[in-house]
Scaffold this motif. Structure first.
Motif, PDB file in Angstrom:
ATOM      1  N   LEU A  32       1.028  -1.111  -0.457  1.00 17.19           N
ATOM      2  CA  LEU A  32       0.147  -0.180   0.201  1.00 17.19           C
ATOM      3  C   LEU A  32       0.379   1.216  -0.033  1.00 17.19           C
ATOM      4  CD1 LEU A  32      -2.484  -1.311   2.553  1.00 17.19           C
ATOM      5  CD2 LEU A  32      -2.570  -0.889   0.440  1.00 17.19           C
ATOM      6  N   ILE A  33       1.917   0.656   0.383  1.00 16.03           N
ATOM      7  CA  ILE A  33       2.559   2.100   0.346  1.00 16.03           C
ATOM      8  C   ILE A  33       3.901   2.775  -0.589  1.00 16.03           C
ATOM      9  CG2 ILE A  33       4.707   3.346   1.781  1.00 16.03           C
ATOM     10  CD1 ILE A  33       3.377   2.468   4.320  1.00 16.03           C
ATOM     11  N   ALA A  34       4.495   1.447  -1.414  1.00 16.07           N
ATOM     12  CA  ALA A  34       5.184   1.224  -2.223  1.00 16.07           C
ATOM     13  C   ALA A  34       4.702   1.649  -3.629  1.00 16.07           C
ATOM     14  CB  ALA A  34       5.784   0.180  -2.217  1.00 16.07           C
ATOM     15  N   THR A  35       3.094   1.365  -3.629  1.00 16.00           N
ATOM     16  CA  THR A  35       2.813   1.328  -5.155  1.00 16.00           C
ATOM     17  C   THR A  35       2.775   2.695  -5.490  1.00 16.00           C
ATOM     18  OG1 THR A  35       1.017   0.036  -4.162  1.00 16.00           O
ATOM     19  CG2 THR A  35       1.676  -0.862  -5.821  1.00 16.00           C
ATOM     20  N   PRO A  36       1.522   3.153  -4.271  1.00 20.56           N
ATOM     21  CA  PRO A  36       1.271   4.498  -4.861  1.00 20.56           C
ATOM     22  C   PRO A  36       2.808   5.620  -5.157  1.00 20.56           C
ATOM     23  CG  PRO A  36       0.327   4.020  -2.785  1.00 20.56           C
ATOM     24  CD  PRO A  36       1.196   2.752  -3.816  1.00 20.56           C
ATOM     25  N   ILE A  37       4.272   5.600  -4.344  1.00 18.24           N
ATOM     26  CA  ILE A  37       4.392   5.647  -5.068  1.00 18.24           C
ATOM     27  C   ILE A  37       5.420   5.617  -6.411  1.00 18.24           C
ATOM     28  CG2 ILE A  37       7.633   5.846  -4.132  1.00 18.24           C
ATOM     29  CD1 ILE A  37       6.461   5.668  -1.100  1.00 18.24           C
ATOM     30  N   LEU A  38       5.315   4.232  -6.425  1.00 16.19           N
ATOM     31  CA  LEU A  38       6.267   4.003  -8.040  1.00 16.19           C
ATOM     32  C   LEU A  38       5.592   5.112  -8.691  1.00 16.19           C
ATOM     33  CD1 LEU A  38       7.463   1.864  -8.196  1.00 16.19           C
ATOM     34  CD2 LEU A  38       6.552  -0.147  -8.273  1.00 16.19           C
ATOM     35  N   ALA A  39       3.994   4.730  -8.026  1.00 16.08           N
ATOM     36  CA  ALA A  39       3.317   5.272  -9.838  1.00 16.08           C
ATOM     37  C   ALA A  39       3.282   6.335  -9.763  1.00 16.08           C
ATOM     38  CB  ALA A  39       1.875   4.810  -8.748  1.00 16.08           C
ATOM     39  N   LEU A  40       3.664   6.946  -8.863  1.00 15.17           N
ATOM     40  CA  LEU A  40       4.080   9.155  -8.912  1.00 15.17           C
ATOM     41  C   LEU A  40       4.975   9.201  -9.466  1.00 15.17           C
ATOM     42  CD1 LEU A  40       2.136  10.783  -7.219  1.00 15.17           C
ATOM     43  CD2 LEU A  40       4.290  11.288  -5.210  1.00 15.17           C
ATOM     44  N   PHE A  41       6.335   7.994  -9.800  1.00 16.40           N
ATOM     45  CA  PHE A  41       7.441   8.618 -11.352  1.00 16.40           C
ATOM     46  C   PHE A  41       7.148   7.625 -12.062  1.00 16.40           C
ATOM     47  CE2 PHE A  41       8.966   9.288  -6.321  1.00 16.40           C
ATOM     48  CZ  PHE A  41       9.143  10.052  -6.481  1.00 16.40           C
ATOM     49  N   LEU A  42       6.904   6.272 -11.839  1.00 12.63           N
ATOM     50  CA  LEU A  42       6.808   5.835 -13.287  1.00 12.63           C
ATOM     51  C   LEU A  42       6.139   6.263 -13.879  1.00 12.63           C
ATOM     52  CD1 LEU A  42       7.125   1.746 -12.591  1.00 12.63           C
ATOM     53  CD2 LEU A  42       8.345   3.608 -13.706  1.00 12.63           C
ATOM     54  N   VAL A  43       4.336   6.593 -13.580  1.00 14.16           N
ATOM     55  CA  VAL A  43       3.779   6.936 -15.417  1.00 14.16           C
ATOM     56  C   VAL A  43       3.961   8.259 -15.485  1.00 14.16           C
ATOM     57  CG1 VAL A  43       0.968   7.580 -15.172  1.00 14.16           C
ATOM     58  CG2 VAL A  43       1.352   5.678 -13.850  1.00 14.16           C
ATOM     59  N   PRO A  44       4.145   9.001 -15.156  1.00 18.89           N
ATOM     60  CA  PRO A  44       4.718  10.191 -15.576  1.00 18.89           C
ATOM     61  C   PRO A  44       6.133  10.649 -16.491  1.00 18.89           C
ATOM     62  CG  PRO A  44       4.152  11.566 -12.904  1.00 18.89           C
ATOM     63  CD  PRO A  44       3.939   9.634 -13.178  1.00 18.89           C
ATOM     64  N   TRP A  45       7.056   9.793 -15.964  1.00 15.83           N
ATOM     65  CA  TRP A  45       7.985   9.455 -16.657  1.00 15.83           C
ATOM     66  C   TRP A  45       7.265   8.347 -17.981  1.00 15.83           C
ATOM     67  CZ3 TRP A  45       8.869   3.660 -18.282  1.00 15.83           C
ATOM     68  CH2 TRP A  45      10.317   3.898 -18.662  1.00 15.83           C
ATOM     69  N   TYR A  46       5.956   7.402 -17.787  1.00 22.35           N
ATOM     70  CA  TYR A  46       6.159   6.945 -19.171  1.00 22.35           C
ATOM     71  C   TYR A  46       5.204   7.492 -19.917  1.00 22.35           C
ATOM     72  CZ  TYR A  46       4.799   3.005 -21.753  1.00 22.35           C
ATOM     73  OH  TYR A  46       4.291   2.285 -23.364  1.00 22.35           O
ATOM     74  N   LEU A  47       4.069   8.673 -19.746  1.00 23.12           N
ATOM     75  CA  LEU A  47       3.908   9.250 -20.399  1.00 23.12           C
ATOM     76  C   LEU A  47       4.357  10.144 -21.101  1.00 23.12           C
ATOM     77  CD1 LEU A  47       0.704   9.775 -17.820  1.00 23.12           C
ATOM     78  CD2 LEU A  47       0.458   8.102 -19.640  1.00 23.12           C
TER      79      LEU A  47
END
Ligand SMILES: [Zn+2]
Ligand SMILES: [Zn+2]
Length: 403
Positions: A32-47
């Motif tokens: 629950l802590i790792a997935t939002p942090i990961l998403a916060l970096f990975l999703v904008p980078w990917y887009l």
């Protein structure tokens, strides 16, 4: 401990210390802590660095719906509340959707949820009590092993009987890894964008689905209206219904939890209820449980009376009670209230009579009984609606007086 807690007479020091010393719930806490942090970096980078095709967005949308409603139509309304019966095809489809959401096994989820309904708002028995604040009811309750989060599954005998659900609970880790991997890989291969599907339809979808579900336990117990009951903190909130596949009508749900609808009015946004309804039209769902109109109206009218009375009390305290108009107004409300209660008593007596008649009459005469009673019910129901309308009017007048 906060000042609010110190001054609360219901706080029991020995139980409270168990809460403060609850051990960390390692695996859920990490996820629950790792997935939002990961998403916060990975999703904008990917887009930013990739152009995402329509196919990938379509998979994202489909998986949002499948996993979101796997929880609402599956885990919640089907498994936890038995609000309808589903064909095995639908039951298993929703079970896989719910598994993809990574919100624990059906056993854990439903046992906790039934406790939530039974002990709603109790700081020591409701697993996600809103009285412990936003953070606890949203996510905090899963991060540590709190005493209220321990389930013995005694409250889910109907579910522990089911072999597939037992398998899901026992091998839960394997279920979530296999379903997520196989489904994401298949869709990624289908649209030719495995990485995109993993980042958006995998990670981003998972985090959004988590927090949209968690809104129901946190925000739906904080913001919104209480048209049906004020005995608990649950609220009706249209905006939250948009994010939660229709679960935002949480005040209704806490009062009439077995209804397959949460947005009970036909116009209320509740895609989960529409999905269940469509399935029933296709012969894939049956025994959709509904609370009758008059009972719903009864609850609404009672809440309106309560509101009127508390407004009158306030006005009285402001010295309005010496005004002649105000006295007449108060009498009108009392008369309305008495007449409403008389109608309800009549309606309840009629209901009891139907039950009695159905017990004694021969089976072939049941249709006649139904026919006979339908007309009487309709007339009483319309009377209840009238009370509702006239109360709406008095409420409006009261608002004018108080300005
Ligand atoms: Zn609730
Ligand atoms: Zn519920």
């Amino acid at each position: 401990m906060s000042d609010a807690k110190k001054s609360n007479p219901n706080i029991k020091p020995e139980l409270e210390s168990q809460y403060n010393q609850a051990p960390i719930n390692t695996v859920p806490a990490v996820v629950l802590i790792a997935t939002p942090i990961l998403a916060l970096f990975l999703v904008p980078w990917y887009l930013w660095t990739h152009s995402v095709g329509l196919g990938t967005w379509a998979v994202f949308a489909f998986l949002m719906a499948w996993t979101g409603m796997g929880i609402t139509a599956g885990y919640h309304r089907l498994f936890a509340h038995k609000a309808y019966k589903a064909h095995p095809i639908i039951q298993n489809f929703l079970l896989i959707g719910g598994t993809l959401a990574v919100e624990s096994s059906v056993f854990d989820w439903c046992s906790g949820h039934r406790r939530h309904h039974r002990f709603v708002d109790d700081e020591y028995k409701d697993p996600y009590s809103a009285r412990r604040g936003f953070w606890f009811s949203h996510i905090g309750w899963m991060l540590r092993n709190y005493p209220s989060g321990q389930h013995d599954f005694k409250n889910i005998p109907d579910l522990t009987k089911q072999k597939l659900l037992r398998h899901q609970h026992k091998h839960y880790g394997a279920w979530i890894i296999v379903t997520n991997t196989v489904i994401l890989l298949s869709f990624g291969w289908l649209v030719g964008d495995i990485l995109g599907v993993f980042v958006l339809a995998g990670l981003l979808r998972l985090v959004l689905t988590h927090h949209f579900t968690f809104f129901i336990n946190s925000l739906c117990h904080m913001f919104g209206t209480r048209p049906y009951t004020d005995t608990n903190t649950a609220r009706d909130n249209f905006i939250l219904a948009i994010f939660t596949w229709g679960e935002g009508y949480h005040n209704y749900h806490h009062f009439f939890q077995y209804d397959y609808r949460n947005g009970v009015k036909w116009w209320q946004y509740d895609p989960t209820k529409w999905l269940i309804l469509v399935c029933s039209k296709l012969g894939l769902a049956k025994n959709l449980r509904k609370v009758d109109e008059a009972t719903i109206r009864h609850a609404q009218v009672q809440m309106q009376f309560k509101k009127v009375n508390s407004r009158l009390e306030k006005l009285g305290m402001q010295g309005f009670n010496i005004h002649a108009d105000f006295k007449a107004f108060k009498d009108k409300i009392t008369a309305e209230y008495d007449s409403f209660n008389a109608t309800i008593a009549e309606w309840q007596a009629l209901k009891a009579k139907v039950v009695e008649m159905k017990k004694t009459e021969f089976a072939e005469r049941l249709n006649e009984v139904d026919e006979l009673m339908r007309a009487q019910f309709q007339s009483i129901e319309s009377k209840i609606m009238e009370h509702g309308k006239s109360l709406d009017m008095t409420l409006r007048q009261l608002k004018q007086i108080s300005v």
